[in-house]
Design an enzyme around this catalytic site. Structure first.
Site, mmCIF file in Angstrom:
data_model
loop_
_atom_site.group_PDB
_atom_site.id
_atom_site.type_symbol
_atom_site.label_atom_id
_atom_site.label_comp_id
_atom_site.label_asym_id
_atom_site.label_seq_id
_atom_site.Cartn_x
_atom_site.Cartn_y
_atom_site.Cartn_z
ATOM 1 N N ASN A 37 -13.548 84.821 69.677
ATOM 2 C CA ASN A 37 -13.940 85.035 71.073
ATOM 3 C C ASN A 37 -14.871 86.223 71.281
ATOM 4 O O ASN A 37 -15.407 86.398 72.366
ATOM 5 C CB ASN A 37 -12.690 85.198 71.952
ATOM 6 C CG ASN A 37 -11.687 86.162 71.374
ATOM 7 O OD1 ASN A 37 -11.240 86.007 70.235
ATOM 8 N ND2 ASN A 37 -11.322 87.171 72.131
ATOM 9 N N THR A 45 9.989 71.519 84.434
ATOM 10 C CA THR A 45 9.278 70.477 85.184
ATOM 11 C C THR A 45 7.775 70.659 84.990
ATOM 12 O O THR A 45 7.255 71.758 85.137
ATOM 13 C CB THR A 45 9.662 70.553 86.681
ATOM 14 O OG1 THR A 45 11.082 70.415 86.755
ATOM 15 C CG2 THR A 45 8.998 69.445 87.486
ATOM 16 N N SER A 52 -6.715 75.640 75.639
ATOM 17 C CA SER A 52 -6.380 76.193 76.952
ATOM 18 C C SER A 52 -7.246 75.544 78.020
ATOM 19 O O SER A 52 -8.452 75.337 77.810
ATOM 20 C CB SER A 52 -6.630 77.703 76.904
ATOM 21 O OG SER A 52 -6.552 78.255 78.195
ATOM 22 N N GLY A 53 -6.650 75.266 79.192
ATOM 23 C CA GLY A 53 -7.383 74.576 80.260
ATOM 24 C C GLY A 53 -8.495 75.409 80.890
ATOM 25 O O GLY A 53 -9.605 74.937 81.084
ATOM 26 N N HIS A 54 -8.186 76.686 81.195
ATOM 27 C CA HIS A 54 -9.150 77.440 82.010
ATOM 28 C C HIS A 54 -10.418 77.838 81.254
ATOM 29 O O HIS A 54 -11.365 78.334 81.856
ATOM 30 C CB HIS A 54 -8.486 78.669 82.652
ATOM 31 C CG HIS A 54 -8.178 79.803 81.730
ATOM 32 N ND1 HIS A 54 -8.932 80.957 81.713
ATOM 33 C CD2 HIS A 54 -7.214 79.975 80.801
ATOM 34 C CE1 HIS A 54 -8.435 81.798 80.823
ATOM 35 N NE2 HIS A 54 -7.390 81.228 80.255
ATOM 36 N N CYS A 61 -9.749 90.367 77.108
ATOM 37 C CA CYS A 61 -8.300 90.464 76.900
ATOM 38 C C CYS A 61 -7.920 91.793 76.262
ATOM 39 O O CYS A 61 -6.746 92.109 76.152
ATOM 40 C CB CYS A 61 -7.808 89.327 76.008
ATOM 41 S SG CYS A 61 -8.211 87.734 76.672
ATOM 42 N N GLY A 65 -3.129 78.925 76.593
ATOM 43 C CA GLY A 65 -3.407 79.010 75.161
ATOM 44 C C GLY A 65 -2.439 79.961 74.464
ATOM 45 O O GLY A 65 -2.009 79.712 73.334
ATOM 46 N N GLN A 125 -11.320 78.788 71.880
ATOM 47 C CA GLN A 125 -12.765 78.961 72.092
ATOM 48 C C GLN A 125 -13.584 77.872 71.397
ATOM 49 O O GLN A 125 -14.812 77.871 71.490
ATOM 50 C CB GLN A 125 -13.219 80.343 71.600
ATOM 51 C CG GLN A 125 -12.631 81.511 72.361
ATOM 52 C CD GLN A 125 -13.164 81.653 73.788
ATOM 53 O OE1 GLN A 125 -14.152 81.018 74.169
ATOM 54 N NE2 GLN A 125 -12.509 82.480 74.585
HETATM 55 N N1 PLP Z 1 -7.082 82.518 71.943
HETATM 56 C C1 PLP Z 1 -8.359 82.861 72.136
HETATM 57 C C2 PLP Z 1 -9.315 82.800 71.000
HETATM 58 C C3 PLP Z 1 -8.796 83.278 73.398
HETATM 59 O O1 PLP Z 1 -10.079 83.620 73.590
HETATM 60 C C4 PLP Z 1 -7.853 83.332 74.452
HETATM 61 C C5 PLP Z 1 -8.249 83.819 75.788
HETATM 62 O O2 PLP Z 1 -9.199 84.567 75.941
HETATM 63 C C6 PLP Z 1 -6.527 82.935 74.191
HETATM 64 C C7 PLP Z 1 -6.180 82.540 72.928
HETATM 65 C C8 PLP Z 1 -5.498 82.946 75.272
HETATM 66 O O3 PLP Z 1 -5.666 81.838 76.120
HETATM 67 P P1 PLP Z 1 -4.968 81.826 77.568
HETATM 68 O O4 PLP Z 1 -5.765 82.758 78.430
HETATM 69 O O5 PLP Z 1 -5.041 80.415 78.023
HETATM 70 O O6 PLP Z 1 -3.574 82.290 77.381
#
Ligand code: PLP
Length: 373
Positions: free
Chosen positions: A149, A237, A199-201, A322, A69, A179
């Protein structure tokens, strides 16, 4: 273990794990290679793009794979500034964005751009009126997140994108939907945003994959230059195992999207009601998204709460995972009392969270609070 930190990351779905296994054992060819083995990998990549595009409600050719993301946000912001920087130098974002948006904005300020940071209300919401007051003739980019988030506030992205385009027809609108994806129903093709990051995870796929939706007809400058993958815009790649896993998670979740949202909303309500009955607990933020509940206990520190919960095999996060120990800029912008910020924890749910887990958490909280006091 009771895992209640799903806004930080989610457990990969079994379909994702299986797709990744297949990618690593059967489809490990280079999708750019011209023999059958490579052509097979390219076919898998095409199918995966279709699945992610379907989940986004976007035409397949509008979806570009990235590594996370953060990369999607960086690409959208820096490329928009590069493309439109000659027309104007004004950018609008909010004071509650994730660092993946905030830090690129700071970098652009160093390069001579002027950035307006919209302030949230006490619940963490950014209003359409705030955006209306900030838009100017020289605004070239608006970047507002879909779901915060930390506060769980859901922003009125569709209205904001519409307003931006009507007041500033040349400006681009980006939303960080990391989110929001699978939590707030939207279709990229009708949302009105020019760019959408996911974002995938965060959606039961693996780390190492994300996507940027780029509206049809919008020509963004390339983000990574090299071999010309991803339509020449994001060379390198392709990470087919992560991409196939992301697609499989999207496919698995798509048919259950609305049922999962309803279920998580029910569990969230149960969690909020239980927490309101515990002495000293204060709920923070709008908590409109189905998966995010932020709370604080006056007089206690987040780390203490976190450790005491961890001793009971319960994982939650201190504010935003984060923010790495810094006092949350989101809660500060909302005007939350610093003592409460220092005692805030975030509980976040997923489609896998059960009623029993919420009950166990609610039963543990009074004991945890008593033990710390
Ligand atoms: N944006 C938001 C609102 C998020 O909560 C996060 C991750 O917590 C990100 C961006 C970043 O995503 P990624 O961990 O895939 O880099």
């Amino acid at each position: 273990m009771i895992y209640l930190d799903n806004a930080a990351t989610t457990k990969p779905h079994p379909a994702c794990v299986e797709a990744m296994r297949q990618a690593l054992t059967e489809h490990w060819g280079n999708p750019s290679a011209l023999y059958r083995f490579g052509i097979d990998a390219a076919r898998q990549l095409r199918t995966a793009r279709q699945s992610v595009a379907q989940a986004l409600g976007a035409p397949t050719e509008c979806v570009y794979f990235t590594a996370c993301g953060t990369e999607s946000d960086n690409w959208a912001i820096f490329s928009s500034a590069e493309r439109l920087g000659k027309r104007g130098k004004h950018i609008i974002t909010s004071a509650v964005e994730h660092s993946a948006v905030r830090k690129p904005m700071k970098k652009l300020e160093e390069q001579g751009f002027e950035v307006t940071y919209l302030m949230p209300d006490a619940k963490g919401r950014i209003t359409v009126e705030a955006l209306q007051n900030a838009l100017r003739k020289d605004t070239i980019l608006v970047s507002i997140m879909m779901v915060n988030n930390e506060s769980g506030a859901v922003m009125p992205i569709e209205k904001m994108a519409k307003l931006t385009h009507s007041v500033c027809p040349n400006a681009l609108f980006h939303t960080d939907a990391v989110q929001g994806f699978f939590k707030v129903p939207f279709r990229a093709s009708t949302l009105g945003a020019d760019m959408i990051s996911v974002s995938g995870h965060k959606v039961h796929a693996s780390k190492g994959v994300g996507a940027l939706y780029v509206r049809s007809g919008l020509k963004l400058p390339p983000y990574l230059i090299g071999g010309g993958q991803e339509g020449g815009l994001r060379s390198g790649t392709e990470g087919l195992p992560q991409i196939m896993g992301f697609a499989a998670a999207c496919e698995a979740l798509l048919s259950e999207r609305m049922a999962n949202i309803t279920r998580q909303n029910e569990l969230k309500t149960m969690l909020q009601e239980g927490l309101r009955c515990i002495d000293g607990v204060k709920l923070l933020g709008a908590q409109e998204a189905p998966h995010i509940v932020n709370l604080a206990v006056r007089g206690l520190r987040s780390q203490g709460l976190l450790n005491a919960l961890q001793d009971r095999e319960i994982c939650v996060s201190a504010g935003s995972a984060c923010s790495k120990g810094h006092r949350s800029h989101v809660l500060q912008a909302m005007g939350v009392d610093p003592e409460l910020i220092d005692g805030s924890i975030r509980v976040s749910l997923s489609s896998e969270t059960t009623k029993e887990e919420i009950e166990t958490f609610l039963a543990a909280m009074p004991e945890v609070i008593a033990s710390l006091k």
